[in-house]
Scaffold this motif. Structure first.
Motif, mmCIF file in Angstrom:
data_model
loop_
_atom_site.group_PDB
_atom_site.id
_atom_site.type_symbol
_atom_site.label_atom_id
_atom_site.label_comp_id
_atom_site.label_asym_id
_atom_site.label_seq_id
_atom_site.Cartn_x
_atom_site.Cartn_y
_atom_site.Cartn_z
ATOM 1 N N ASN A 70 -18.134 57.229 14.080
ATOM 2 C CA ASN A 70 -18.846 58.407 13.575
ATOM 3 C C ASN A 70 -18.593 59.629 14.444
ATOM 4 O O ASN A 70 -18.353 60.733 13.932
ATOM 5 C CB ASN A 70 -20.348 58.118 13.497
ATOM 6 C CG ASN A 70 -20.685 57.092 12.450
ATOM 7 O OD1 ASN A 70 -19.950 56.893 11.486
ATOM 8 N ND2 ASN A 70 -21.795 56.404 12.624
ATOM 9 N N HIS A 115 -16.143 48.776 2.270
ATOM 10 C CA HIS A 115 -15.372 49.618 1.355
ATOM 11 C C HIS A 115 -16.163 50.861 0.961
ATOM 12 O O HIS A 115 -15.606 51.957 0.905
ATOM 13 C CB HIS A 115 -14.944 48.821 0.113
ATOM 14 C CG HIS A 115 -13.880 47.829 0.421
ATOM 15 N ND1 HIS A 115 -14.136 46.489 0.559
ATOM 16 C CD2 HIS A 115 -12.557 47.987 0.664
ATOM 17 C CE1 HIS A 115 -13.012 45.857 0.850
ATOM 18 N NE2 HIS A 115 -12.042 46.741 0.922
ATOM 19 N N LYS A 116 -17.446 50.696 0.716
ATOM 20 C CA LYS A 116 -18.279 51.850 0.376
ATOM 21 C C LYS A 116 -18.360 52.818 1.559
ATOM 22 O O LYS A 116 -18.242 54.036 1.392
ATOM 23 C CB LYS A 116 -19.686 51.394 -0.018
ATOM 24 C CG LYS A 116 -20.603 52.527 -0.406
ATOM 25 C CD LYS A 116 -21.971 52.018 -0.848
ATOM 26 C CE LYS A 116 -22.810 53.173 -1.312
ATOM 27 N NZ LYS A 116 -24.042 53.307 -0.610
ATOM 28 N N MET A 117 -18.545 52.273 2.749
ATOM 29 C CA MET A 117 -18.622 53.109 3.943
ATOM 30 C C MET A 117 -17.298 53.841 4.180
ATOM 31 O O MET A 117 -17.282 55.019 4.539
ATOM 32 C CB MET A 117 -18.979 52.262 5.166
ATOM 33 C CG MET A 117 -20.375 51.674 5.102
ATOM 34 S SD MET A 117 -20.681 50.496 6.445
ATOM 35 C CE MET A 117 -20.864 51.624 7.830
ATOM 36 N N ASP A 119 -15.062 54.596 1.873
ATOM 37 C CA ASP A 119 -14.941 55.590 0.812
ATOM 38 C C ASP A 119 -15.724 56.857 1.171
ATOM 39 O O ASP A 119 -15.232 57.977 0.981
ATOM 40 C CB ASP A 119 -15.456 54.996 -0.507
ATOM 41 C CG ASP A 119 -15.283 55.947 -1.675
ATOM 42 O OD1 ASP A 119 -14.146 56.424 -1.905
ATOM 43 O OD2 ASP A 119 -16.290 56.224 -2.356
ATOM 44 N N GLU A 120 -16.921 56.694 1.719
ATOM 45 C CA GLU A 120 -17.718 57.851 2.138
ATOM 46 C C GLU A 120 -16.996 58.646 3.225
ATOM 47 O O GLU A 120 -17.006 59.880 3.213
ATOM 48 C CB GLU A 120 -19.090 57.394 2.638
ATOM 49 C CG GLU A 120 -19.978 56.853 1.540
ATOM 50 C CD GLU A 120 -21.188 56.102 2.067
ATOM 51 O OE1 GLU A 120 -21.358 55.950 3.304
ATOM 52 O OE2 GLU A 120 -21.993 55.638 1.219
ATOM 53 N N ARG A 121 -16.354 57.960 4.150
ATOM 54 C CA ARG A 121 -15.619 58.632 5.220
ATOM 55 C C ARG A 121 -14.412 59.386 4.667
ATOM 56 O O ARG A 121 -14.129 60.517 5.076
ATOM 57 C CB ARG A 121 -15.180 57.616 6.271
ATOM 58 C CG ARG A 121 -16.316 57.192 7.165
ATOM 59 C CD ARG A 121 -15.956 55.957 7.978
ATOM 60 N NE ARG A 121 -16.828 55.755 9.106
ATOM 61 C CZ ARG A 121 -18.121 55.528 9.059
ATOM 62 N NH1 ARG A 121 -18.742 55.487 7.901
ATOM 63 N NH2 ARG A 121 -18.834 55.359 10.149
ATOM 64 N N LYS A 123 -14.046 60.595 1.673
ATOM 65 C CA LYS A 123 -14.538 61.767 0.927
ATOM 66 C C LYS A 123 -15.000 62.870 1.858
ATOM 67 O O LYS A 123 -14.750 64.049 1.615
ATOM 68 C CB LYS A 123 -15.648 61.339 -0.038
ATOM 69 C CG LYS A 123 -15.111 60.546 -1.221
ATOM 70 C CD LYS A 123 -16.216 60.043 -2.118
ATOM 71 C CE LYS A 123 -15.606 59.270 -3.282
ATOM 72 N NZ LYS A 123 -16.631 58.570 -4.062
ATOM 73 N N LYS A 124 -15.699 62.491 2.934
ATOM 74 C CA LYS A 124 -16.160 63.485 3.899
ATOM 75 C C LYS A 124 -14.981 64.191 4.539
ATOM 76 O O LYS A 124 -14.958 65.429 4.650
ATOM 77 C CB LYS A 124 -17.015 62.806 4.976
ATOM 78 C CG LYS A 124 -17.492 63.759 6.051
ATOM 79 C CD LYS A 124 -18.346 63.061 7.078
ATOM 80 C CE LYS A 124 -18.845 64.056 8.113
ATOM 81 N NZ LYS A 124 -19.759 63.441 9.057
ATOM 82 N N SER A 127 -13.204 66.442 1.795
ATOM 83 C CA SER A 127 -13.976 67.608 1.348
ATOM 84 C C SER A 127 -14.208 68.618 2.468
ATOM 85 O O SER A 127 -14.239 69.813 2.222
ATOM 86 C CB SER A 127 -15.310 67.163 0.746
ATOM 87 O OG SER A 127 -16.153 66.620 1.747
ATOM 88 N N THR A 128 -14.339 68.143 3.683
ATOM 89 C CA THR A 128 -14.594 69.045 4.803
ATOM 90 C C THR A 128 -13.351 69.848 5.181
ATOM 91 O O THR A 128 -13.476 70.973 5.660
ATOM 92 C CB THR A 128 -15.081 68.238 6.027
ATOM 93 O OG1 THR A 128 -16.194 67.455 5.650
ATOM 94 C CG2 THR A 128 -15.502 69.152 7.157
#
Length: 130
Positions: A70, A115-117, A119-121, A123-124, A127-128
């Protein structure tokens, strides 16, 4: 405190708070010290805390990997946004390595949705940095 001093402090803690986690951190930190890689004060403090808690048996190695993933993701995004491409690339690489280590180790003892975690990374990150 500059990055080199922060990495020297991490090295000192690895020796002072010897543990499985410290044995994983020290060689990577040494490599990054050699290439003069940047590291934020916040990430340094998190690593130092993780080293201490891990040696005391108060924190699992996989939780330390997630903390670092993180932090490295956040720092890498900031470095890239600020045009510090070398350190940004190293930070993002470190975020990925630590996330993979977290997912591999945590999935052995608890139910996680890596996989969900991930995917969130992704996307972050995407997008950032638009």
């Amino acid at each position: 405190m500059e990055a080199k001093e922060r990495r020297e402090k991490i090295k000192q803690y690895c020796q002072e708070y010897d543990s499985t986690y410290a044995q994983l951190v020290q060689p990577i930190n040494d490599m990054l010290l050699e290439v003069d890689a940047g590291i934020s004060e916040e990430t340094t403090n998190q690593i130092l805390e993780n080293l201490k808690l891990s040696s005391e048996g108060k924190k699992e190695v996989y939780d330390s990997h997630l903390d670092e993933s993180n932090n490295f993701l956040r720092d890498g995004i900031e470095d890239l946004k600020n045009g510090n491409l070398g350190d940004g690339a190293l930070q993002i690489f470190g975020a990925g390595l630590n996330f993979a280590s977290y997912a591999a180790k945590a999935s052995q003892t608890q139910e996680i949705n890596a996989h969900k975690m991930l995917d969130e990374r992704f996307k972050k990150l995407k997008s950032t940095l638009k």
